[in-house]
Design an enzyme around this catalytic site. Sequence first.
Site, PDB file in Angstrom:
ATOM      1  N   GLU A 115       5.878  -5.058   7.658  1.00  0.00           N
ATOM      2  CA  GLU A 115       5.221  -3.933   8.360  1.00  0.00           C
ATOM      3  C   GLU A 115       5.811  -3.603   9.727  1.00  0.00           C
ATOM      4  O   GLU A 115       5.761  -2.448  10.168  1.00  0.00           O
ATOM      5  CB  GLU A 115       3.720  -4.218   8.516  1.00  0.00           C
ATOM      6  CG  GLU A 115       2.925  -4.136   7.230  1.00  0.00           C
ATOM      7  CD  GLU A 115       3.001  -5.393   6.364  1.00  0.00           C
ATOM      8  OE1 GLU A 115       2.442  -5.394   5.268  1.00  0.00           O
ATOM      9  OE2 GLU A 115       3.644  -6.384   6.793  1.00  0.00           O
ATOM     10  N   GLY A 123       0.170  -5.098   0.896  1.00  0.00           N
ATOM     11  CA  GLY A 123      -1.086  -5.031   0.149  1.00  0.00           C
ATOM     12  C   GLY A 123      -1.119  -5.905  -1.085  1.00  0.00           C
ATOM     13  O   GLY A 123      -2.182  -6.332  -1.536  1.00  0.00           O
ATOM     14  N   GLY A 139       0.825  -1.199   0.000  1.00  0.00           N
ATOM     15  CA  GLY A 139       0.000   0.000   0.000  1.00  0.00           C
ATOM     16  C   GLY A 139       0.859   1.248   0.000  1.00  0.00           C
ATOM     17  O   GLY A 139       2.022   1.218   0.409  1.00  0.00           O
ATOM     18  N   ASP A 143      -1.152  -6.511   7.851  1.00  0.00           N
ATOM     19  CA  ASP A 143      -2.610  -6.352   7.742  1.00  0.00           C
ATOM     20  C   ASP A 143      -3.111  -7.045   6.473  1.00  0.00           C
ATOM     21  O   ASP A 143      -2.624  -8.112   6.130  1.00  0.00           O
ATOM     22  CB  ASP A 143      -2.999  -4.866   7.816  1.00  0.00           C
ATOM     23  CG  ASP A 143      -2.495  -4.048   6.634  1.00  0.00           C
ATOM     24  OD1 ASP A 143      -1.434  -4.368   6.086  1.00  0.00           O
ATOM     25  OD2 ASP A 143      -3.180  -3.073   6.256  1.00  0.00           O
TER      26      ASP A 143
END
Length: 366
Positions: free
Chosen positions: A150, A127, A84, A158
């Site tokens: 992350e 992502g 992301g 996530d």
Amino acid sequence: MYSLIKLKQATLPLLRRTMSSQEPDVLFEALNNAGIVTLNRPKALNSLNTSMVSKLLPQLQEWEKSKSLVIIKGAGEKAFCAGGDVKAAIDKIEGPRFFHTEYNVNFLIGNYKIPYIAFINGITMGGGLGLSVHGRYRVATEKTLIAMPETKIGLFPDVGGSFFLPRLQVNLGLYLGLTGDRLKGKDVVKAGIATHFVPSKRLYELEMLLSRCANDIEVNSLLNKFHEPSEDFSLASNIKHINYCFAASTVEEIIERLEKVQNEWSVKTLETLHQMCPGSLKITLRALQRGAQLDLGQCLQMEYRLACRATENHDFPEGVRALLIDKDNKPQWNPKSLAEADDEYVESYFKRLPKDKELKFFDSKL
């Protein structure tokens, strides 16, 4: 007046050229029985932004009703999707909006009724795994490089990481989620993240043949024909250590167990963990432990609470600043140590949001 008209005439072709050179950030194409998605930001390694996920959601919903299968790939040679766009995601307003739409896309892929095939050719992180790993088929190549990095930027794995990571064999997911370690090529199949391995030079041929498939049986059969089985797993010699060390119930105990192993791998893993955000390590371990007992939708709702809190707190914006904006590589974490990232701090991330702020999926029946 004359000069103004002349000026307009002169700038019009320039304006048209500028507009036409701004290609869409995601391309959609109907090819035979297939819907083809191309993530189209090659200069940014196809990293996701709000614009892209906002277009993906309705198009995937439409194709689920009208196509036999969907193929998703990345433009360029370097990446499927490097993750992301975290520089936008740290914004307190834009961040939650982005995560809300992105997690809806992840949920849709995880429940997709027709075959969803991701060509994870090149860099696939964060992502990018959210856009691939929840689908029915994931095709790796010799260029594939995956990671969930992350914890290094003050976030947590996530996009459904709390769902798929704890379900990988021998505590491999906890190891990958906490350390951000990378896997390449056939290792990605060995780990259970990809379902098939196909050399990158054969992807175009595979795409053309897949587009003519009428159902899942044909898709599965074709992918199996193209698949090249994996050799040994590069982590094979340390699998027993990964299984033992990352079975521990706390980050502190994982570190204690790594110190007992005392080999080249454990020394490197300890160094890596000491570079990570202490709060992120604690939050990540708890999210993966809980995610093991939840379905994908529940994991994404839990992650949405964590992501919203991350945009409001210190570590995520600080990690992005230090590693991606200022690039001084000197993040000042708060809490500074694992001891300071106590239970009260960790649990504050997991508390439910106000009812109108909770993650809601497009399907009102949920």
